[in-house]
Design a protein around this motif. Structure first.
Motif, PDB file in Angstrom:
ATOM      1  N   VAL A   1       0.859  -1.186   0.000  1.00  0.00           N
ATOM      2  CA  VAL A   1       0.000   0.000   0.000  1.00  0.00           C
ATOM      3  C   VAL A   1       0.895   1.234   0.000  1.00  0.00           C
ATOM      4  N   SER A   2       0.746   2.062  -1.003  1.00  0.00           N
ATOM      5  CA  SER A   2       1.573   3.266  -1.103  1.00  0.00           C
ATOM      6  C   SER A   2       1.107   4.310  -0.096  1.00  0.00           C
ATOM      7  N   SER A   3       1.862   5.369   0.023  1.00  0.00           N
ATOM      8  CA  SER A   3       1.389   6.526   0.788  1.00  0.00           C
ATOM      9  C   SER A   3       0.261   7.189   0.001  1.00  0.00           C
ATOM     10  N   LEU A   4      -0.526   7.995   0.688  1.00  0.00           N
ATOM     11  CA  LEU A   4      -1.596   8.765   0.053  1.00  0.00           C
ATOM     12  C   LEU A   4      -1.029  10.145  -0.248  1.00  0.00           C
ATOM     13  N   SER A   5      -0.805  10.427  -1.516  1.00  0.00           N
ATOM     14  CA  SER A   5      -0.165  11.687  -1.905  1.00  0.00           C
ATOM     15  C   SER A   5      -1.182  12.642  -2.511  1.00  0.00           C
ATOM     16  N   PHE A   6      -0.797  13.932  -2.546  1.00  0.00           N
ATOM     17  CA  PHE A   6      -1.716  14.970  -3.015  1.00  0.00           C
ATOM     18  C   PHE A   6      -1.003  15.919  -3.958  1.00  0.00           C
ATOM     19  N   SER A   7      -1.776  16.507  -4.833  1.00  0.00           N
ATOM     20  CA  SER A   7      -1.268  17.546  -5.719  1.00  0.00           C
ATOM     21  C   SER A   7      -2.243  18.714  -5.708  1.00  0.00           C
ATOM     22  N   GLY A   8      -1.749  19.862  -6.100  1.00  0.00           N
ATOM     23  CA  GLY A   8      -2.566  21.071  -6.057  1.00  0.00           C
ATOM     24  C   GLY A   8      -1.794  22.182  -5.381  1.00  0.00           C
ATOM     25  N   GLU A   9      -2.276  23.394  -5.554  1.00  0.00           N
ATOM     26  CA  GLU A   9      -1.546  24.569  -5.059  1.00  0.00           C
ATOM     27  C   GLU A   9      -1.344  24.539  -3.542  1.00  0.00           C
ATOM     28  N   SER A  10      -2.339  24.047  -2.800  1.00  0.00           N
ATOM     29  CA  SER A  10      -2.239  24.012  -1.329  1.00  0.00           C
ATOM     30  C   SER A  10      -2.171  22.582  -0.807  1.00  0.00           C
ATOM     31  N   ALA A  11      -1.606  21.687  -1.581  1.00  0.00           N
ATOM     32  CA  ALA A  11      -1.602  20.267  -1.223  1.00  0.00           C
ATOM     33  C   ALA A  11      -0.771  19.998   0.031  1.00  0.00           C
ATOM     34  N   PRO A  12      -1.264  19.170   0.950  1.00  0.00           N
ATOM     35  CA  PRO A  12      -0.490  18.800   2.142  1.00  0.00           C
ATOM     36  C   PRO A  12       0.554  17.747   1.804  1.00  0.00           C
ATOM     37  N   GLU A  13       1.392  17.421   2.779  1.00  0.00           N
ATOM     38  CA  GLU A  13       2.383  16.358   2.607  1.00  0.00           C
ATOM     39  C   GLU A  13       1.680  15.015   2.453  1.00  0.00           C
ATOM     40  N   SER A  14       2.375  14.053   1.888  1.00  0.00           N
ATOM     41  CA  SER A  14       1.810  12.709   1.754  1.00  0.00           C
ATOM     42  C   SER A  14       1.519  12.112   3.127  1.00  0.00           C
ATOM     43  N   MET A  15       0.507  11.273   3.181  1.00  0.00           N
ATOM     44  CA  MET A  15       0.145  10.581   4.419  1.00  0.00           C
ATOM     45  C   MET A  15       0.674   9.156   4.355  1.00  0.00           C
ATOM     46  N   GLU A  16       1.382   8.743   5.410  1.00  0.00           N
ATOM     47  CA  GLU A  16       2.012   7.427   5.421  1.00  0.00           C
ATOM     48  C   GLU A  16       1.044   6.359   5.911  1.00  0.00           C
ATOM     49  N   TYR A  17       1.162   5.199   5.283  1.00  0.00           N
ATOM     50  CA  TYR A  17       0.322   4.053   5.601  1.00  0.00           C
ATOM     51  C   TYR A  17       0.506   3.637   7.057  1.00  0.00           C
ATOM     52  N   ARG A  18      -0.577   3.402   7.728  1.00  0.00           N
ATOM     53  CA  ARG A  18      -0.695   2.965   9.119  1.00  0.00           C
ATOM     54  C   ARG A  18      -0.488   4.085  10.143  1.00  0.00           C
ATOM     55  N   THR A  19       0.516   4.921   9.958  1.00  0.00           N
ATOM     56  CA  THR A  19       0.754   5.964  10.965  1.00  0.00           C
ATOM     57  C   THR A  19      -0.169   7.164  10.778  1.00  0.00           C
ATOM     58  N   GLU A  20      -0.504   7.493   9.527  1.00  0.00           N
ATOM     59  CA  GLU A  20      -1.335   8.667   9.257  1.00  0.00           C
ATOM     60  C   GLU A  20      -2.625   8.339   8.517  1.00  0.00           C
ATOM     61  N   MET A  21      -2.651   7.172   7.916  1.00  0.00           N
ATOM     62  CA  MET A  21      -3.870   6.740   7.231  1.00  0.00           C
ATOM     63  C   MET A  21      -3.844   5.218   7.108  1.00  0.00           C
ATOM     64  N   MET A  22      -5.042   4.636   6.985  1.00  0.00           N
ATOM     65  CA  MET A  22      -5.199   3.219   6.657  1.00  0.00           C
ATOM     66  C   MET A  22      -6.035   3.148   5.392  1.00  0.00           C
ATOM     67  N   ALA A  23      -5.688   2.222   4.517  1.00  0.00           N
ATOM     68  CA  ALA A  23      -6.438   2.098   3.271  1.00  0.00           C
ATOM     69  C   ALA A  23      -6.385   0.654   2.771  1.00  0.00           C
ATOM     70  N   TRP A  24      -7.412   0.264   2.050  1.00  0.00           N
ATOM     71  CA  TRP A  24      -7.509  -1.060   1.450  1.00  0.00           C
ATOM     72  C   TRP A  24      -8.461  -0.959   0.273  1.00  0.00           C
ATOM     73  N   THR A  25      -8.565  -2.014  -0.487  1.00  0.00           N
ATOM     74  CA  THR A  25      -9.569  -2.056  -1.545  1.00  0.00           C
ATOM     75  C   THR A  25     -10.546  -3.180  -1.254  1.00  0.00           C
ATOM     76  N   PRO A  26     -11.850  -2.914  -1.336  1.00  0.00           N
ATOM     77  CA  PRO A  26     -12.849  -3.973  -1.184  1.00  0.00           C
ATOM     78  C   PRO A  26     -13.120  -4.697  -2.501  1.00  0.00           C
ATOM     79  N   ARG A  27     -12.444  -4.261  -3.566  1.00  0.00           N
ATOM     80  CA  ARG A  27     -12.656  -4.871  -4.875  1.00  0.00           C
ATOM     81  C   ARG A  27     -11.796  -6.121  -5.034  1.00  0.00           C
ATOM     82  N   VAL A  28     -12.338  -7.096  -5.749  1.00  0.00           N
ATOM     83  CA  VAL A  28     -11.636  -8.360  -5.964  1.00  0.00           C
ATOM     84  C   VAL A  28     -10.770  -8.212  -7.210  1.00  0.00           C
TER      85      VAL A  28
END
Length: 557
Positions: free
Chosen positions: A105-132
């Protein structure tokens, strides 16, 4: 032989005018008899067997899980219950699952003029896919704040109104506006509604067409800390679905409060300012003027396990039925642990499964009731209430003709308690059917102490409630008849700290099972009354499940 066991308390049931009459008071001796009565002397053996090392923690699709299924099925057959699959004389309802294993699982990154820093997996965000699928990619997906992510017509609330989120990433608060404001007139006040559950929020986001959905974690409204979200296994289970079925968002997940503040800074706001906006009653979805991106690499495999379903067919109204439910699965084994690798799940939920078996055994000894009684031992509860979800979509009998149901999950093994705690108290008049029998035991009903944590939505009865079936979820409380409340609360705290979802949840010969017997006699009496009446329990006016019940009312005429 009406009220074979409820007869212990000398009750008279009045039908046609609601639940049992308050005037039918038992004698003092009768109340004492039921308080100390042994409902089913075989209960202990069922509990001890299901919680034994031989059953290896009863994980879905495991050898131990199969032993549990066979154990329940063999007893259902012995007692002469009608099987789920009469053609093949089988009590097994196949429960097809898919196991999803995100391995990268990659970090959650952002783009845009006021984009925040990337969010790291487990420490700052959790993510998964429910798709098979083997991989999902979130690329330049516009991020939109959608308040609480709720569409609730009965509360005149729509956080998505006028918004097209197709392909976008939605961010929302956990719980609901009633909890956030403490306003008893907003949603259900401090008590969480179905709309406050994170599972609902992901489902609604998918219905709206979102590509990704993130819930903001806050310990208070979530009911648990970030460690619960990020500290467990990333492996998830779901009901088997076709690979091409993409009716779920590509990404589901959580972000921390700190991460949410960083997101909201892109529009010059804080988390608290956005919360004020979300509960104002005049909320409008707001684009955060940034885009999100991430990749999840996934493995999956299909598994087959079973629900175990047996029933006693009613003599007059066989399609009308009462449902008893308990989950037979637990967490299985952890081969990495050298000290004790087996998660026996004695209280959770060998205790409830044994109660279901005891209930079926007792009913099988009595003359058949007028309505049918279904006994459903469902699987994969610990994996996301999956067995009950499958049953709700593939019921033995039409759920529109389900009179009501009782769920048994973690029974009281600490002895007779004065209080009977009702989870989701006030949701339906199933509480009223219970009340008289509770009082007959010289006890009292107590609402759950933490309704804001949404426990009513975290056990198997919830999936039937969503279909409109009034469900009772109650258990012996903490106010011990002789040792007092403080002692009872201490026992619960020790279990939650040391044994819940841990190998220490093992059978203990020192348990005082009079508490379970006490509660089983109540559940039997309520079910027996409903199975021999023409009553139809009702949801409280305005309850979120009332509409589903009304939609099936023609089936009950």
């Amino acid at each position: 032989m009406k009220y074979a066991l409820a007869g212990l308390i000398g009750l008279t049931v009045l039908t046609g005018c609601g639940p049992a009459s308050e005037e039918a008071k038992p004698t003092e001796k009768a109340a004492a008899d039921i308080k100390d009565s042994a409902f089913n002397p075989n209960y202990k053996n069922y509990l001890k067997t299901l919680a034994s090392d031989e059953f290896e923690g009863r994980a879905p699709a495991s050898e131990g899980g199969e032993k549990a299924v066979s154990f329940i099925e063999n007893h259902f057959r012995e007692w002469g219950l009608k099987p789920y699959d009469e053609e093949n004389n089988s009590y097994r309802q196949p429960l097809p699952l898919v196991k999803l294993m995100p391995y990268k699982v990659s970090s959650l990154s952002f783009s845009g003029e006021s984009a925040p820093e990337s969010m790291e997996y487990r420490t700052e965000m959790m993510a998964w896919t429910p798709r098979v699928v083997e991989e999902v990619n979130l690329n330049d997906s516009d991020v939109v704040f959608v308040g609480y992510g709720i569409v609730a017509p009965e509360y005149d609330w729509n956080d998505y109104e006028g918004l097209d989120v197709e392909g976008k990433t939605v961010v929302m608060f956990v719980n609901d506006p009633g909890y956030a404001t403490g306003d008893p007139e907003l949603f259900n006040g401090n008590a969480m509604t179905y709309y406050g559950r994170w599972t609902y929020k992901y489902e609604e986001a998918a219905r709206q067409g979102a590509k990704a959905a993130f819930v903001i974690h806050e310990t208070g409204p979530a009911g648990y800390g970030w460690g619960v979200v990020a500290g467990g296994s990333p492996v998830k289970f779901d009901l088997k679905r076709d690979n091409k079925n993409m009716d779920r968002a590509a990404v589901e997940g959580w972000i921390t409060e700190k991460s949410a503040n960083a997101l909201f800074a892109s529009v010059g706001k804080s988390l608290e300012e956005m919360k004020e906006q979300a509960v104002s009653g005049e909320f409008k979805p707001q684009s955060l003027d940034i885009q999100a991106a991430m990749t999840i690499n996934n493995k999956y495999e299909y598994l087959d396990t079973n629900n175990v379903i047996g029933y006693i067919e009613g003599t007059k109204y066989p399609e009308e039925h009462v449902i008893y439910m308990a989950h037979h699965d637990h967490l299985g084994m952890d081969p990495v642990r050298e000290d004790d690798p087996i998660y026996n799940g004695a209280q959770d939920n060998a205790s409830g499964t044994a109660a279901l078996m005891a209930m079926a055994e007792e009913f099988s000894k009595q003359p058949r009731p007028e309505r049918s009684i279904v006994f459903a031992a469902v699987g994969a509860e610990e994996s996301g209430l999956l067995g009950s979800a499958w049953y709700a979509n593939n019921p033995l009998l039409p759920l529109g003709k389900a009179v009501g149901g009782i769920n048994m999950d973690v029974m009281n093994v600490y002895g007779p308690m004065k209080d009977m705690v009702v989870v989701g108290y006030g949701n339906s008049n199933m509480d009223d059917y219970l009340k008289l029998y509770v009082e007959a035991q010289d006890r009292y009903i107590a609402p759950e102490p933490t309704p804001e944590k949404g426990f009513f939505y975290r056990s198997d009865h919830f999936n039937l409630a969503k279909k409109g079936v009034p469900m009772l979820y109650a258990k012996g409380g903490n106010d011990h008849f002789t040792k007092g409340r403080e002692w009872g609360e201490e026992q619960r705290a020790i279990f939650n700290r040391d044994a819940y979802h841990k190998p220490a949840d093992e059978f203990d010969e020192n348990w005082d099972l009079r508490g379970v017997q006490q509660d089983m006699s109540l559940f039997y009496a309520v079910g027996e009354e409903l199975a021999n009446s023409r009553e139809w329990p009702k949801w409280a006016p305005g309850n979120e499940f009332e509409a589903a019940r009304k939609a099936t009312q023609d089936m009950r005429k």
